[in-house]
Design an enzyme around this catalytic site. Structure first.
Site, PDB file in Angstrom:
ATOM      1  N   THR A 248       9.103   0.158   2.156  1.00 18.56           N
ATOM      2  CA  THR A 248       7.899  -0.157   1.694  1.00 18.56           C
ATOM      3  C   THR A 248       6.832  -0.744   2.795  1.00 18.56           C
ATOM      4  OG1 THR A 248       8.892  -1.014  -0.163  1.00 18.56           O
ATOM      5  CG2 THR A 248       6.918  -1.988  -0.189  1.00 18.56           C
TER       6      THR A 248
ATOM      7  N   GLN B 290       5.220   2.929  -0.844  1.00 15.62           N
ATOM      8  CA  GLN B 290       6.469   2.661  -1.033  1.00 15.62           C
ATOM      9  C   GLN B 290       7.075   4.249  -1.350  1.00 15.62           C
ATOM     10  OE1 GLN B 290       7.447   0.665  -4.868  1.00 15.62           O
ATOM     11  NE2 GLN B 290       9.328  -0.280  -4.014  1.00 15.62           N
TER      12      GLN B 290
ATOM     13  N   ASP C 288       7.058  16.129  13.110  1.00 14.25           N
ATOM     14  CA  ASP C 288       6.876  16.002  11.637  1.00 14.25           C
ATOM     15  C   ASP C 288       5.327  15.764  11.437  1.00 14.25           C
ATOM     16  OD1 ASP C 288       7.475  15.813   9.119  1.00 14.25           O
ATOM     17  OD2 ASP C 288       8.135  13.943   8.939  1.00 14.25           O
TER      18      ASP C 288
ATOM     19  N   ILE D 284       0.811  -1.309   0.153  1.00 14.26           N
ATOM     20  CA  ILE D 284      -0.072  -0.084   0.067  1.00 14.26           C
ATOM     21  C   ILE D 284       0.799   1.224   0.003  1.00 14.26           C
ATOM     22  CG2 ILE D 284      -1.776  -1.070   1.165  1.00 14.26           C
ATOM     23  CD1 ILE D 284      -1.097  -0.016   3.944  1.00 14.26           C
TER      24      ILE D 284
ATOM     25  N   LYS E 170       6.011  -2.726   7.800  1.00 18.04           N
ATOM     26  CA  LYS E 170       7.083  -1.593   7.183  1.00 18.04           C
ATOM     27  C   LYS E 170       8.178  -2.325   6.852  1.00 18.04           C
ATOM     28  CE  LYS E 170       8.675   3.055   7.166  1.00 18.04           C
ATOM     29  NZ  LYS E 170       8.735   4.456   8.016  1.00 18.04           N
TER      30      LYS E 170
END
Length: 683
Positions: free
Chosen positions: A377, A372, A521, A370, A411
């Site tokens: 990824t 990248q 962030d 879903i 991930k």
């Protein structure tokens, strides 16, 4: 008028921070005082230094307190005779009146897809509510100004008088699970509110993914990834995904990931040995310290020079430090081993225990990719619900569930071609440990309660030279994708929907700050959703630990971190130390305005580089107001005025004048905002 800044993902200032700089000040126990100066700055300091000439003249030497409006209070009071807000905690007024007031101004260009029902009844309700509001103004409860002065001492007012100080309420978010199991079960803390009555209420505001009924209750119905809706056994590689990229998994990649095993220590067993080599910067454990027969440390073998815990609520404490040491060694050995295609030696070995489960056994098989990017990824895995009384220790269930299946996000992380192994190790360790601790931890590190607005980080695994983080899965994607779809209709989110998301965002950020961590962030790409509208903060790779369990005071940092449109102006000033908590507050304000407007306020908060930000500074210093905030509309004038006041106090370019997250949550705007997540107050 300056041109609007369209949404874009390509605006990153810095994507990661080294562990040692995130934990700057760790074990520096000076007497309390001003924040320590840092000789070592983050990697982004070089970039901010290059912008030094532009950043020095940021304020232009002109400062002025921001006012809500140059108009007098008498004029505002005369025109502000609206019904009680539909989002008031004191009592739910008629949404029909508020809706008629909001949409009766004409066809508002920002809400073309809103449908109204019950027009005649709404008109009658509006008349009754107007009469009630006039009666209240003649001898009713205190005005909104009185409320503001009582609960928001940090707000800046246009009058010369100062607001009276008041104590803050101590509150904390409770633990909650985000499941969608069938059957009528009581709503747990942190879950979507259950309706008190099963009576169907008339819907007066209806959008594609957001509705409001006549009692002021709203409901989110966010789209679910088609990959999840269809049968996981027969998914097709052609549908929508979070980042508009979807690919079916390849057999080779699937097999490689399926063989991954957890590298977290198993605290439920007796350990034969423990890691005694700490990080090079932190020498804390004695070489002579050995575990006793029960797996713990004897008094004689306690670590030498272990600092005293002074902040037990901090996310980074003794257990997290041990985990940091363990993972750093494990990752380093895995990257430096003679054969990268063989399983690296594990620093922890156990007596008579079962072998570690591989990813396929614990989290199921990969069903699709879903996302990248340069840093990894993201895949989705699926497994059936645990059977035979299997426990959450082996099969975490705090994730999205549908039709008897659990879904996880994994991930896949590899070092970049030009990234040294040591830097990769600290980057991965920092990101995982911070997220793992904030989401409640596990085993020996389970000290904190989880929060409904923090994405749960479940596991860290390894497959040869690849490392894998396992998270709870949010099937409705991120805020950026939601805003991108909404902006195609020419508008942002509905004000009530944006308010709900803002309240959840602030609660999640406050939880992080309460435990000594700033996100640094915050942006729509790092905000995920469940279908029922629960917001989850993710991606702690840039987070800053401003206070550990051993520190009495907060330490500051230097250098710009994050994505340009959301970065506070003080971050661009070279070698200037700033409070990361106030930086997060600025970012929250930018995110809210982006939700309402459908575009950025500006591209970068540097006067010499951005025309829109320069116009903002000029308007605020000369007139004390900004046209964008003045033109924002809400369903209620009083709430709109409270919101406007909060925005002016969020966007104070002088951080010393900026409102804090706890005080922002205690303003009438946020207290009167109906949120679809239950938060329990701690008294």
């Amino acid at each position: 008028m300056p041109q609007q800044v369209r949404l874009s993902r390509e605006n990153s200032v810095k994507r990661s921070r080294s562990l040692t700089k995130s934990f700057r000040g760790l074990f520096k126990f000076n007497s309390p005082g001003s924040p320590p100066s840092s000789a070592a700055t983050s990697d982004s300091s070089e970039m901010s230094g290059a912008q030094g000439g532009r950043g020095n003249g940021l304020l232009g030497g002109r400062t002025k307190k921001a006012s809500i409006s140059p108009k007098s209070e008498a004029q505002f009071t005369q025109r502000n005779k609206s019904a009680e807000s539909v989002v008031s905690d004191e009592g739910v007024a008629m949404v029909a009146s508020a809706g008629a007031q909001f949409y009766g101004r004409g066809k508002h260009e920002s809400s073309p897809n809103v449908l109204m029902t019950g027009g005649e009844e709404a008109a009658r309700a509006a008349g009754r509510a107007s009469a009630e509001s006039i009666a209240l103004s003649e001898g009713g409860p205190p005005s909104i100004d009185t409320k503001l002065e009582r609960v928001t001492p940090s707000l800046i007012y246009p009058q010369n008088g100062r607001a009276k100080h008041s104590s803050q309420r101590s509150r904390s978010a409770s633990v909650g699970r985000n499941k969608e199991r069938g059957g009528p079960t009581p709503a747990p803390i942190g879950s979507i509110r259950e309706e008190e009555s099963k009576k169907a209420h008339k819907c007066i505001i209806q959008q594609e993914h957001f509705t409001v009924d006549e009692n002021g209750n709203h409901q989110h119905s966010l789209k679910v990834l088609p990959l999840i809706v269809q049968d996981p056994e027969s998914h097709k590689p052609k549908l929508f995904s979070f980042s508009a990229v979807f690919k079916s998994h390849k057999n080779g990649e699937d097999e490689e990931l399926s063989d991954a095993f957890s590298i977290l220590p198993d605290y439920s067993t007796v350990l034969e040995k423990t890691l005694v080599e700490p990080l090079s910067e932190v020498k804390i454990f004695s070489e002579a310290a050995q575990p006793d027969e029960n797996g713990g440390r004897t008094e004689a073998n306690q670590p030498k020079d272990m600092p005293k815990i002074v902040n037990k609520h901090a996310a980074i404490g003794n257990e997290e430090l041990k985990l940091i040491n363990n993972l750093s060694e494990t990752i380093h050995v895995g990257m430096q081993g003679p054969d990268k295609h063989s399983s690296p030696p594990q620093p922890f070995t156990c007596k008579a225990t079962k072998s570690k489960q591989v990813l396929a056994e614990k989290y199921g098989k990969c069903i699709g990719m879903i996302g990248q990017g340069a840093y990894g990824t993201v895949w989705v895995t699926c497994r059936s619900l645990p059977q035979d009384n299997q426990t959450e220790t082996h099969y975490p269930t705090e994730t999205y569930e549908r039709n008897g299946k659990l879904f996880y996000a994994i991930k896949e992380i590899k070092p970049r071609a030009d990234e040294p192994n040591e830097k990769f190790s600290t980057r991965l360790t920092s990101e995982f440990v911070i997220g793992h601790s904030l989401s409640g931890g596990a085993g020996g590190t389970k000290r904190l309660t989880s929060h409904p607005n923090i994405l749960k980080v479940l596991d860290l695994m390894q497959a040869h030279d690849v490392f894998i983080e396992v998270f709870e899965f949010c099937p409705s994607g991120d805020l950026f994708s939601l805003l991108t779809r909404s902006s195609k209709t020419g508008s942002g989110l509905h004000p009530l929907e944006a308010d709900c998301f803002m309240k959840q965002l602030l609660n999640g950020v406050r939880y992080m700050h309460d435990h000594g961590v700033a996100h640094c962030d915050l942006k729509p790409e790092n905000i995920l959703f469940t279908p029922n509208g629960t917001l989850k903060l993710c991606d702690f790779g840039s987070s800053s630990v401003f206070q550990t369990a051993w520190e009495k005071r907060v330490h500051f940092q230097t250098g710009a971190v994050g994505s340009e449109p959301y970065v506070a102006p003080e971050e661009f000033i070279p070698k200037r130390e700033y409070d990361t908590r106030l930086v997060d507050c600025w970012s929250c304000g930018i995110i809210y305005c982006t939700m309402v407007l459908g575009h950025y306020l500006w591209k970068i908060a540097i006067k010499e580089k951005d025309q829109i930000y320069s116009a903002f500074l000029d308007d605020m210093t000369t007139r004390g107001e900004y046209y964008v905030f003045e033109n924002m509309r809400h369903v209620n004038q009083e709430v709109n005025r409270c919101r406007k006041m909060c925005l002016y106090n969020i966007f104070q370019w002088d951080p010393k004048k900026r409102i804090t997250i706890p005080k922002l949550l205690d303003t009438p705007w946020m207290r009167r905002t109906k949120c679809c997540v239950n938060y329990r107050a701690a008294i």
